[in-house]
Write a protein that holds these residues in place. Structure first.
Motif, mmCIF file in Angstrom:
data_model
loop_
_atom_site.group_PDB
_atom_site.id
_atom_site.type_symbol
_atom_site.label_atom_id
_atom_site.label_comp_id
_atom_site.label_asym_id
_atom_site.label_seq_id
_atom_site.Cartn_x
_atom_site.Cartn_y
_atom_site.Cartn_z
ATOM 1 N N PRO A 8 0.822 -1.214 0.000
ATOM 2 C CA PRO A 8 0.000 0.000 0.000
ATOM 3 C C PRO A 8 0.855 1.264 0.000
ATOM 4 O O PRO A 8 0.855 2.023 0.957
ATOM 5 C CB PRO A 8 -0.829 -0.135 1.286
ATOM 6 C CG PRO A 8 -0.040 -1.024 2.170
ATOM 7 C CD PRO A 8 0.869 -1.843 1.323
ATOM 8 N N THR A 9 1.574 1.454 -1.056
ATOM 9 C CA THR A 9 2.458 2.607 -1.187
ATOM 10 C C THR A 9 2.229 3.205 -2.570
ATOM 11 O O THR A 9 2.231 2.457 -3.560
ATOM 12 C CB THR A 9 3.933 2.176 -1.070
ATOM 13 O OG1 THR A 9 4.097 1.489 0.164
ATOM 14 C CG2 THR A 9 4.865 3.356 -1.122
ATOM 15 N N PRO A 14 1.894 -3.317 -7.575
ATOM 16 C CA PRO A 14 1.397 -4.330 -6.634
ATOM 17 C C PRO A 14 1.928 -5.714 -6.964
ATOM 18 O O PRO A 14 2.396 -5.949 -8.088
ATOM 19 C CB PRO A 14 -0.116 -4.273 -6.841
ATOM 20 C CG PRO A 14 -0.293 -3.803 -8.238
ATOM 21 C CD PRO A 14 0.851 -2.866 -8.510
ATOM 22 N N ARG A 20 -6.441 -4.685 -15.464
ATOM 23 C CA ARG A 20 -5.886 -3.709 -16.408
ATOM 24 C C ARG A 20 -5.375 -4.367 -17.682
ATOM 25 O O ARG A 20 -4.614 -3.757 -18.432
ATOM 26 C CB ARG A 20 -4.729 -2.932 -15.756
ATOM 27 C CG ARG A 20 -5.046 -2.296 -14.416
ATOM 28 C CD ARG A 20 -6.062 -1.186 -14.534
ATOM 29 N NE ARG A 20 -6.217 -0.447 -13.298
ATOM 30 C CZ ARG A 20 -7.399 -0.109 -12.765
ATOM 31 N NH1 ARG A 20 -8.516 -0.457 -13.360
ATOM 32 N NH2 ARG A 20 -7.441 0.589 -11.654
ATOM 33 N N LEU A 47 -8.883 9.015 -9.863
ATOM 34 C CA LEU A 47 -8.683 9.672 -8.576
ATOM 35 C C LEU A 47 -7.374 9.202 -7.937
ATOM 36 O O LEU A 47 -6.749 8.250 -8.417
ATOM 37 C CB LEU A 47 -9.847 9.331 -7.645
ATOM 38 C CG LEU A 47 -11.190 9.950 -8.009
ATOM 39 C CD1 LEU A 47 -12.263 9.423 -7.074
ATOM 40 C CD2 LEU A 47 -11.110 11.467 -7.938
ATOM 41 N N THR A 50 -6.016 5.265 -7.552
ATOM 42 C CA THR A 50 -6.683 4.323 -8.464
ATOM 43 C C THR A 50 -5.674 3.565 -9.332
ATOM 44 O O THR A 50 -6.060 2.668 -10.086
ATOM 45 C CB THR A 50 -7.693 5.035 -9.390
ATOM 46 O OG1 THR A 50 -7.048 6.141 -10.014
ATOM 47 C CG2 THR A 50 -8.905 5.512 -8.610
ATOM 48 N N LYS A 52 -2.823 5.102 -11.279
ATOM 49 C CA LYS A 52 -2.316 5.751 -12.490
ATOM 50 C C LYS A 52 -0.814 5.533 -12.660
ATOM 51 O O LYS A 52 -0.346 5.177 -13.739
ATOM 52 C CB LYS A 52 -2.602 7.264 -12.441
ATOM 53 C CG LYS A 52 -4.073 7.598 -12.403
ATOM 54 C CD LYS A 52 -4.314 9.091 -12.352
ATOM 55 C CE LYS A 52 -3.837 9.762 -11.084
ATOM 56 N NZ LYS A 52 -4.505 9.270 -9.855
ATOM 57 N N ILE A 210 -12.159 -1.744 -9.270
ATOM 58 C CA ILE A 210 -11.805 -3.075 -9.774
ATOM 59 C C ILE A 210 -12.949 -4.038 -9.427
ATOM 60 O O ILE A 210 -13.491 -4.002 -8.326
ATOM 61 C CB ILE A 210 -10.484 -3.545 -9.139
ATOM 62 C CG1 ILE A 210 -9.359 -2.558 -9.484
ATOM 63 C CG2 ILE A 210 -10.112 -4.931 -9.619
ATOM 64 C CD1 ILE A 210 -8.039 -2.888 -8.827
ATOM 65 N N VAL A 249 -7.121 -2.325 -2.018
ATOM 66 C CA VAL A 249 -6.788 -3.737 -2.213
ATOM 67 C C VAL A 249 -5.466 -4.025 -1.496
ATOM 68 O O VAL A 249 -5.328 -5.003 -0.754
ATOM 69 C CB VAL A 249 -6.682 -4.082 -3.720
ATOM 70 C CG1 VAL A 249 -6.191 -5.505 -3.920
ATOM 71 C CG2 VAL A 249 -8.029 -3.868 -4.408
HETATM 72 N N1 ATP Z 1 -4.849 -2.819 -10.675
HETATM 73 C C1 ATP Z 1 -4.378 -2.881 -9.437
HETATM 74 N N2 ATP Z 1 -4.413 -4.040 -8.732
HETATM 75 C C2 ATP Z 1 -3.934 -4.078 -7.475
HETATM 76 N N3 ATP Z 1 -3.381 -3.031 -6.832
HETATM 77 C C3 ATP Z 1 -3.313 -1.866 -7.478
HETATM 78 C C4 ATP Z 1 -3.813 -1.731 -8.806
HETATM 79 N N4 ATP Z 1 -3.624 -0.460 -9.211
HETATM 80 C C5 ATP Z 1 -3.033 0.182 -8.192
HETATM 81 N N5 ATP Z 1 -2.842 -0.651 -7.147
HETATM 82 C C6 ATP Z 1 -2.227 -0.239 -5.867
HETATM 83 O O1 ATP Z 1 -2.867 0.962 -5.459
HETATM 84 C C7 ATP Z 1 -1.922 1.881 -4.900
HETATM 85 C C8 ATP Z 1 -2.008 3.213 -5.623
HETATM 86 O O2 ATP Z 1 -1.493 3.115 -6.944
HETATM 87 P P1 ATP Z 1 -0.824 4.375 -7.659
HETATM 88 O O3 ATP Z 1 0.251 4.922 -6.820
HETATM 89 O O4 ATP Z 1 -0.496 3.966 -9.034
HETATM 90 O O5 ATP Z 1 -2.078 5.392 -7.661
HETATM 91 P P2 ATP Z 1 -2.186 6.820 -8.365
HETATM 92 O O6 ATP Z 1 -3.460 6.824 -9.135
HETATM 93 O O7 ATP Z 1 -0.945 7.116 -9.116
HETATM 94 O O8 ATP Z 1 -2.337 7.800 -7.114
HETATM 95 P P3 ATP Z 1 -1.929 9.366 -7.028
HETATM 96 O O9 ATP Z 1 -2.948 10.126 -7.830
HETATM 97 O O10 ATP Z 1 -2.020 9.727 -5.583
HETATM 98 O O11 ATP Z 1 -0.542 9.505 -7.571
HETATM 99 C C9 ATP Z 1 -0.565 1.193 -4.962
HETATM 100 O O12 ATP Z 1 -0.306 0.626 -3.710
HETATM 101 C C10 ATP Z 1 -0.756 0.115 -5.999
HETATM 102 O O13 ATP Z 1 0.081 -0.981 -5.732
#
Ligand code: ATP
Ligand code: MG
Length: 407
Positions: A8-9, A14, A20, A47, A50, A52, A210, A249
């Motif tokens: 969760p970082t 992940p 995806r 958001l 999610t 990205k 998801i 997740v």
């Molecule tokens: N499809 C997925 N399946 C499982 N875990 C996921 C998936 N997508 C993202 N995660 C997990 O969710 C977390 C957030 O992902 P990420 O950092 O890419 O988000 P972000 O949309 O870039 O957020 P921000 O807008 O704050 O930058 C991470 O811990 C990542 O491992």
């Protein structure tokens, strides 16, 4: 003791990326099919939390596995400069150790018309274009260069980058671009006149929740791979606790695993404890950053919504709580729907899109926000201002009413 597999970082890929595959397959096809493929310009929105950044990482991996070179950056000041003067020269050095050094020397010292080069390359746009051409000339024409840009928002550098990529594509160069940003940043960017046309035509991928089946897989497979088992009932509880939110997740996974301590098997009690802890941490890790992206007025609107114990909230009630007229409140409604923080429900009502945001506001934020006033007429961009309803209305009347609730 086995290592906790969950991550969760933000920005960390992940243990299992689920839901995806279409995006990944389409992107690969776009790279394979040639210069005209629409996926070669892809914009990812969603958001906070999610996925990205993780999606961009996945696109970069696809490109690398296709033999492409990857330039990976986070948007911000100087991104054009960083690409042109650091990233691309570094990449050139790795692909052609000998040739490149002499080329770069010739570029800055003598070479083809030193004077012209120097003046032209003082222009950031010309400089970047030149460097990109240099890079593309140095590699196999079958493969290309992917530029990946995270956290994109409207700024001058993005316009330069956009027009550069547009030029290169017109010249049938093997280039691709993937960018990621919040829905609100993307909206501002695409609405701006200067925004390169190519971005408006980009293949847009919206990352939402998801599906439950995919969440199951995303939790179960890493647990089993890491040497434990989880009962079907416990898995149900954990899946439900994520609400399909990608970040959750990982957070629910991590906390559930942790709650099991030394136990080889994760049971319902562990999952329940894990979900509880994940929910408590979600406020700080997901809701707070999302709220921080909004204006104070947007937050007051959300606080007014959260006064309803459960959703949806009626627009009439929200306007009344804020002490503003319906048209005025509806402008905020549109902004927040665009930002994907809320969504319309039926006629005249809205609800939160982000899981547990209502509860978070009720628990942690509402006491502080409840007394907050709805500030003066908002700057809503260039659009026509909507006069307030009723006799004696208009901006002045609206301001007066706002003044009243401020007391
Ligand atoms: N499809 C997925 N399946 C499982 N875990 C996921 C998936 N997508 C993202 N995660 C997990 O969710 C977390 C957030 O992902 P990420 O950092 O890419 O988000 P972000 O949309 O870039 O957020 P921000 O807008 O704050 O930058 C991470 O811990 C990542 O491992
Ligand atoms: Mg990110």
């Amino acid at each position: 003791m086995a290592t906790n597999p969950f991550t969760p970082t933000f920005g960390v890929t992940p243990p299992l990326l689920v839901g995806r595959q279409d995006e990944i397959d389409d992107f690969r096809a776009g790279l394979q099919e040639g210069v005209g493929a629409p996926e070669r310009i892809t914009l990812v929105t969603g958001l906070r939390g999610t996925g990205k950044t993780v999606m961009l990482n996945a696109y970069e991996d696809v490109a690398k596995s296709e033999g492409w070179l990857v330039l990976s950056e986070t948007a911000g000041k100087d991104v054009v400069d960083r690409l042109a003067n650091t990233e691309i020269p570094n990449l050139l050095r790795t692909i052609e150790p000998n040739q490149t050094r002499s080329r770069i020397t010739s570029l800055t010292m003598s070479g083809f018309g030193a004077q012209r080069t120097v003046t032209e390359l003082n222009e950031p746009a010309a400089n970047l274009r030149h460097r990109m051409n240099q890079l593309l000339d140095a590699i196999d024409p079958e493969v290309g260069v992917l530029i990946s840009l995270d956290e994109i928002h409207r700024n001058e550098d993005l316009e330069i980058l956009g027009s550069t990529i547009q030029h290169l594509r017109r010249e049938d160069r093997n280039v691709a671009f993937v960018g990621a940003g919040l829905p609100s940043s993307m909206r501002d960017l695409l609405a701006s006149d200067q925004s390169a046309m190519f971005l408006r035509r980009a293949d847009r991928r919206h990352l939402g929740g998801i599906e439950a089946d995919d969440v199951r897989t995303a939790l179960q497979v890493p647990i089993v791979d890491a040497g434990r088992t989880i009962t079907p009932e416990a898995l149900d509880v954990a899946v439900e606790g994520t609400q399909g939110y990608p970040f959750m997740v990982q957070l629910v996974g991590l906390e559930t695993w942790r709650a099991a301590r030394d136990s080889e098997q994760i049971g319902v009690e562990h999952a329940q404890r894990g979900v509880d802890r994940a929910h408590r941490k979600m406020g700080q890790l997901v809701h707070e950053p999302a709220l921080a992206d909004l204006s104070a007025t947007d937050r007051s609107f959300l606080a007014a919504m959260a006064q309803d114990p459960q959703g949806p909230s009626r627009m009439g009630d929200i306007a009344q709580r804020l002490g503003v007229d319906a048209n005025y409140a509806s402008q905020y409604r549109i902004r927040l729907i665009d930002a994907e923080i809320i969504g319309p429900v039926g006629h005249g009502a809205v609800d939160f899109t982000m899981p547990y945001l209502r509860e978070h506001l009720q628990r942690d934020a509402l006491p502080g926000l409840r007394g907050a006033s709805f500030p003066g007429r908002p700057a809503l961009g260039a659009g026509p201002s909507t006069p307030a309803l009723g006799a004696g209305s208009g901006p002045r009347a609206a301001r007066h009413r706002v003044g009243e609730i401020e007391r």
